[in-house]
Design a protein around this motif. Structure first.
Motif, PDB file in Angstrom:
ATOM      1  N   ALA A  47      20.167  -5.816 -56.350  1.00  0.00           N
ATOM      2  CA  ALA A  47      19.598  -4.625 -56.180  1.00  0.00           C
ATOM      3  C   ALA A  47      18.541  -4.711 -54.728  1.00  0.00           C
ATOM      4  CB  ALA A  47      18.476  -4.375 -56.941  1.00  0.00           C
ATOM      5  N   GLY A  48      17.928  -5.885 -54.454  1.00  0.00           N
ATOM      6  CA  GLY A  48      17.254  -6.383 -53.085  1.00  0.00           C
ATOM      7  C   GLY A  48      18.216  -6.269 -52.011  1.00  0.00           C
ATOM      8  N   VAL A  49      19.668  -6.723 -52.238  1.00  0.00           N
ATOM      9  CA  VAL A  49      20.499  -6.928 -51.103  1.00  0.00           C
ATOM     10  C   VAL A  49      20.994  -5.512 -50.792  1.00  0.00           C
ATOM     11  CG1 VAL A  49      22.873  -7.660 -50.550  1.00  0.00           C
ATOM     12  CG2 VAL A  49      21.167  -9.244 -51.673  1.00  0.00           C
ATOM     13  N   GLU A  50      21.188  -4.880 -51.988  1.00  0.00           N
ATOM     14  CA  GLU A  50      21.761  -3.571 -51.697  1.00  0.00           C
ATOM     15  C   GLU A  50      20.787  -2.556 -50.975  1.00  0.00           C
ATOM     16  OE1 GLU A  50      22.981  -2.103 -55.749  1.00  0.00           O
ATOM     17  OE2 GLU A  50      24.649  -3.406 -55.834  1.00  0.00           O
ATOM     18  N   ALA A  51      19.419  -2.765 -51.367  1.00  0.00           N
ATOM     19  CA  ALA A  51      18.404  -2.053 -50.641  1.00  0.00           C
ATOM     20  C   ALA A  51      18.266  -2.435 -49.274  1.00  0.00           C
ATOM     21  CB  ALA A  51      17.022  -2.109 -51.359  1.00  0.00           C
ATOM     22  N   VAL A  52      18.191  -3.428 -48.839  1.00  0.00           N
ATOM     23  CA  VAL A  52      18.476  -3.932 -47.372  1.00  0.00           C
ATOM     24  C   VAL A  52      19.491  -3.230 -46.734  1.00  0.00           C
ATOM     25  CG1 VAL A  52      18.161  -5.756 -45.929  1.00  0.00           C
ATOM     26  CG2 VAL A  52      16.767  -5.832 -47.898  1.00  0.00           C
ATOM     27  N   ALA A  53      20.649  -3.450 -47.540  1.00  0.00           N
ATOM     28  CA  ALA A  53      21.845  -2.978 -46.863  1.00  0.00           C
ATOM     29  C   ALA A  53      21.864  -1.418 -46.545  1.00  0.00           C
ATOM     30  CB  ALA A  53      23.138  -3.370 -47.479  1.00  0.00           C
ATOM     31  N   ALA A  54      21.080  -0.791 -47.469  1.00  0.00           N
ATOM     32  CA  ALA A  54      20.994   0.625 -47.536  1.00  0.00           C
ATOM     33  C   ALA A  54      20.154   1.280 -46.326  1.00  0.00           C
ATOM     34  CB  ALA A  54      20.476   1.203 -48.697  1.00  0.00           C
ATOM     35  N   GLY A  55      18.988   0.165 -45.677  1.00  0.00           N
ATOM     36  CA  GLY A  55      18.119   0.563 -44.616  1.00  0.00           C
ATOM     37  C   GLY A  55      16.853   0.283 -45.148  1.00  0.00           C
ATOM     38  N   ALA A  56      16.420  -0.285 -46.088  1.00  0.00           N
ATOM     39  CA  ALA A  56      15.129  -0.882 -46.279  1.00  0.00           C
ATOM     40  C   ALA A  56      14.821  -2.091 -45.297  1.00  0.00           C
ATOM     41  CB  ALA A  56      14.811  -1.347 -47.682  1.00  0.00           C
ATOM     42  N   GLN A  57      13.593  -2.425 -44.936  1.00  0.00           N
ATOM     43  CA  GLN A  57      13.063  -3.221 -44.320  1.00  0.00           C
ATOM     44  C   GLN A  57      13.104  -4.720 -44.979  1.00  0.00           C
ATOM     45  OE1 GLN A  57      12.997  -3.851 -40.777  1.00  0.00           O
ATOM     46  NE2 GLN A  57      13.516  -1.680 -40.302  1.00  0.00           N
ATOM     47  N   ASP A  58      12.699  -4.508 -46.186  1.00  0.00           N
ATOM     48  CA  ASP A  58      12.499  -5.604 -46.896  1.00  0.00           C
ATOM     49  C   ASP A  58      12.424  -5.323 -48.419  1.00  0.00           C
ATOM     50  OD1 ASP A  58      11.930  -8.264 -47.848  1.00  0.00           O
ATOM     51  OD2 ASP A  58      10.122  -8.577 -46.497  1.00  0.00           O
ATOM     52  N   PHE A  59      12.449  -6.099 -49.365  1.00  0.00           N
ATOM     53  CA  PHE A  59      12.670  -5.910 -51.038  1.00  0.00           C
ATOM     54  C   PHE A  59      11.765  -6.892 -51.512  1.00  0.00           C
ATOM     55  CE2 PHE A  59      13.942  -6.537 -55.139  1.00  0.00           C
ATOM     56  CZ  PHE A  59      14.488  -5.323 -55.715  1.00  0.00           C
ATOM     57  N   LEU A  60      10.629  -6.483 -52.233  1.00  0.00           N
ATOM     58  CA  LEU A  60       9.676  -7.544 -52.921  1.00  0.00           C
ATOM     59  C   LEU A  60       9.718  -6.954 -54.524  1.00  0.00           C
ATOM     60  CD1 LEU A  60       6.592  -7.302 -50.444  1.00  0.00           C
ATOM     61  CD2 LEU A  60       8.475  -9.116 -50.434  1.00  0.00           C
ATOM     62  N   ALA A  61       9.767  -7.860 -55.061  1.00  0.00           N
ATOM     63  CA  ALA A  61       9.364  -7.794 -56.634  1.00  0.00           C
ATOM     64  C   ALA A  61       7.976  -7.892 -56.847  1.00  0.00           C
ATOM     65  CB  ALA A  61      10.284  -9.034 -57.484  1.00  0.00           C
ATOM     66  N   LYS A  62       7.560  -6.662 -57.938  1.00  0.00           N
ATOM     67  CA  LYS A  62       5.930  -6.720 -57.971  1.00  0.00           C
ATOM     68  C   LYS A  62       5.428  -8.107 -58.615  1.00  0.00           C
ATOM     69  CE  LYS A  62       5.992  -1.774 -58.722  1.00  0.00           C
ATOM     70  NZ  LYS A  62       5.818  -0.651 -60.000  1.00  0.00           N
ATOM     71  N   GLY A  63       6.215  -8.529 -59.442  1.00  0.00           N
ATOM     72  CA  GLY A  63       5.720  -9.720 -60.104  1.00  0.00           C
ATOM     73  C   GLY A  63       5.274 -10.965 -59.175  1.00  0.00           C
ATOM     74  N   ASP A  64       6.006 -11.006 -58.138  1.00  0.00           N
ATOM     75  CA  ASP A  64       5.925 -12.046 -57.195  1.00  0.00           C
ATOM     76  C   ASP A  64       5.073 -11.877 -55.866  1.00  0.00           C
ATOM     77  OD1 ASP A  64       7.958 -13.411 -58.583  1.00  0.00           O
ATOM     78  OD2 ASP A  64       9.462 -12.628 -57.594  1.00  0.00           O
ATOM     79  N   VAL A  65       4.658 -10.861 -55.818  1.00  0.00           N
ATOM     80  CA  VAL A  65       3.731 -10.366 -54.837  1.00  0.00           C
ATOM     81  C   VAL A  65       2.423 -10.837 -54.736  1.00  0.00           C
ATOM     82  CG1 VAL A  65       2.948  -8.411 -53.525  1.00  0.00           C
ATOM     83  CG2 VAL A  65       5.256  -8.242 -54.282  1.00  0.00           C
ATOM     84  N   ASP A  66       1.944 -11.241 -53.627  1.00  0.00           N
ATOM     85  CA  ASP A  66       0.471 -11.728 -53.416  1.00  0.00           C
ATOM     86  C   ASP A  66       0.005 -11.191 -52.224  1.00  0.00           C
ATOM     87  OD1 ASP A  66       1.089 -13.614 -51.304  1.00  0.00           O
ATOM     88  OD2 ASP A  66       1.589 -15.014 -52.631  1.00  0.00           O
ATOM     89  N   PRO A  67      -1.225 -11.173 -51.950  1.00  0.00           N
ATOM     90  CA  PRO A  67      -1.836 -10.410 -51.013  1.00  0.00           C
ATOM     91  C   PRO A  67      -1.107 -10.765 -49.505  1.00  0.00           C
ATOM     92  CG  PRO A  67      -3.678 -10.864 -52.222  1.00  0.00           C
ATOM     93  CD  PRO A  67      -2.403 -11.455 -52.867  1.00  0.00           C
ATOM     94  N   ASP A  68      -1.088 -12.064 -49.196  1.00  0.00           N
ATOM     95  CA  ASP A  68      -0.398 -12.525 -48.066  1.00  0.00           C
ATOM     96  C   ASP A  68       0.966 -11.995 -47.850  1.00  0.00           C
ATOM     97  OD1 ASP A  68      -2.980 -13.642 -47.167  1.00  0.00           O
ATOM     98  OD2 ASP A  68      -2.301 -15.750 -47.927  1.00  0.00           O
ATOM     99  N   LEU A  69       1.672 -12.165 -48.856  1.00  0.00           N
ATOM    100  CA  LEU A  69       3.227 -11.643 -48.758  1.00  0.00           C
ATOM    101  C   LEU A  69       3.135 -10.379 -48.750  1.00  0.00           C
ATOM    102  CD1 LEU A  69       6.022 -12.559 -48.845  1.00  0.00           C
ATOM    103  CD2 LEU A  69       5.723 -12.176 -51.584  1.00  0.00           C
ATOM    104  N   LEU A  70       2.364  -9.449 -49.292  1.00  0.00           N
ATOM    105  CA  LEU A  70       2.567  -7.982 -49.126  1.00  0.00           C
ATOM    106  C   LEU A  70       2.141  -7.714 -47.540  1.00  0.00           C
ATOM    107  CD1 LEU A  70       3.089  -5.328 -50.085  1.00  0.00           C
ATOM    108  CD2 LEU A  70       1.085  -5.193 -50.909  1.00  0.00           C
TER     109      LEU A  70
END
Length: 405
Positions: A106-129
């Protein structure tokens, strides 16, 4: 936060896209708790920002005046990539997908469709976001800069092609002839409808002309290039000089975008004896005979401008130039230069004076003679600019042709 109305942080300074102002971030998330967590992460990540929160894609489309979009892919009115596609098709700023979906594909498809990045909510921290948002915005700015540069290069290439068509190299082999050409674009720096050419025929006749399509812009420049090319073709084809303007008018009628567009032309046909010439005027300013003093050439047999629906042709004015002479053909951009307090124009008398002083080497210039310009005509154009006080409003084309037997 309830409903679909937008809610913003307390930071409200700066405009979207301004690198020194807080980033305006649109959060598209239907879960209030997740939206709150995103805002906290952005704050803890040290990112200067303001946020707008909406629950649906429909509401997001009303708030795309942002620097970045954080988009969930599971929304009440759109699921999966359809949410991303709807936002992108509406002209969204850079989009970072922030979703509970952890599928790598899903992340690869999102970036291929035009998204700049793909982040999973469970893996996000302040610095990463915060870093993902900064990178997304910077990448988009670099992309925009690249597109602007590409457009600039394309425009420069188009201008170069027009210059080659409008500003040709004179085709004269007779070493007795003096041929100089010059051109200055108007204040906006874009080529207009002024054009010129000088061609020697196999029988020794040398034809020179300047022309001016009414108006100023890319359409006029393109038409000027077409007419200049048509004129050279007619000359090289051996069409009699007294038939050229009539045929050129037919080209004008076929190529102009509107029936009210007309063109003025001044054409000089120097006979092989180099002492005699025929002057043809199609609604154009009268050329100058340079000397001591410089004067206007006789203009008793003027013709109408090309494309004007009235009767009359373009009779030749026979000139006895003598063994040594110089003639200056020009477009009206020089005559229309303002002088003094700006209420008066340079006019023919002023141009005669500038031309005479240029030939004597006493003309006062503004110093703006380009290295690629003919030195004599460059000084003349610079002297006109000096009297005008800067760049000329209209284009100016000049041709100096002469013989010193």
């Amino acid at each position: 936060m309830h409903g679909s109305a937008a809610s913003e942080d307390d930071v409200h300074s700066g405009a979207p896209g301004d690198e020194d102002s807080p980033l305006r971030i649109l959060v598209v998330e239907d879960d209030e708790g997740d939206a709150l967590l995103v805002r906290e992460h952005l704050q803890d990540g040290g990112l200067a920002h303001e946020t707008v929160w909406v629950r649906t894609v429909d509401d997001a489309l009303l708030h795309l005046d942002a620097d970045c979009v954080l988009l969930d892919l599971g929304l009440p009115d759109a699921m999966g990539l359809s949410a991303l596609q709807r936002v992108l098709e509406a002209g969204a700023p850079p989009v970072v997908v922030l979703t509970g979906l952890t599928d790598t594909d899903a992340g690869v498809e999102a970036v291929a469709a035009g998204a700049q990045d793909f982040l999973a909510k469970g893996d996000v921290d302040p610095d990463l976001l915060a870093r993902a948002v900064r990178y997304a915005v910077q990448r988009r700015r670099l992309e925009d800069t690249g597109r602007a540069l590409y457009r600039s290069l394309v425009r420069a290439a188009e201008t170069t092609r027009l210059e080659r068509a409008l500003l040709p190299t004179p085709a004269v082999t007779d070493t007795r002839m003096e041929v100089r050409v010059g051109y200055r674009a108007g204040r906006d720096g874009l080529l207009g409808g002024d054009f010129y050419d000088v061609v020697e025929r196999p029988d020794g006749t040398v034809l020179a002309m300047v022309g001016d399509v009414c108006g100023h812009g890319p359409d006029e420049a393109a038409l000027g290039a077409t007419l200049r090319t048509a004129w050279r073709t007619l000359v090289l084809a051996g069409i009699p000089a007294d038939e050229i303007l009539g045929l050129l008018e037919r080209v004008l009628a076929a190529e102009r975008a509107r029936p009210e567009i007309f063109t003025t032309v001044s054409m000089l046909a120097v006979l092989p004896d180099r002492r005699t010439a025929d002057l043809y005027l199609a609604g154009h300013p009268v050329p100058l005979l340079l000397g001591s003093p410089s004067v206007l050439l006789p203009s008793g047999r003027r013709g109408r401008a090309l494309g004007v629906p009235v009767g009359g042709g373009w009779p030749a004015q026979r000139l006895d130039l003598g063994p040594s002479w110089r003639v200056l053909l020009y477009t009206d951009g020089l005559l229309e230069a303002t002088v003094g307090d700006g209420s008066q124009r340079l006019g023919k008398a002023g141009l005669l004076d500038v031309a005479h002083r240029t030939m004597l080497g006493t003309a006062e210039t503004d110093g703006a003679v380009r290295p690629d310009e003919d030195p004599v005509l460059g000084r003349m154009l610079s002297a006109v600019r000096a009297r005008h006080g800067g760049d000329l409003v209209d284009d100016a084309a000049v041709v100096l042709i002469g013989c010193d037997a």
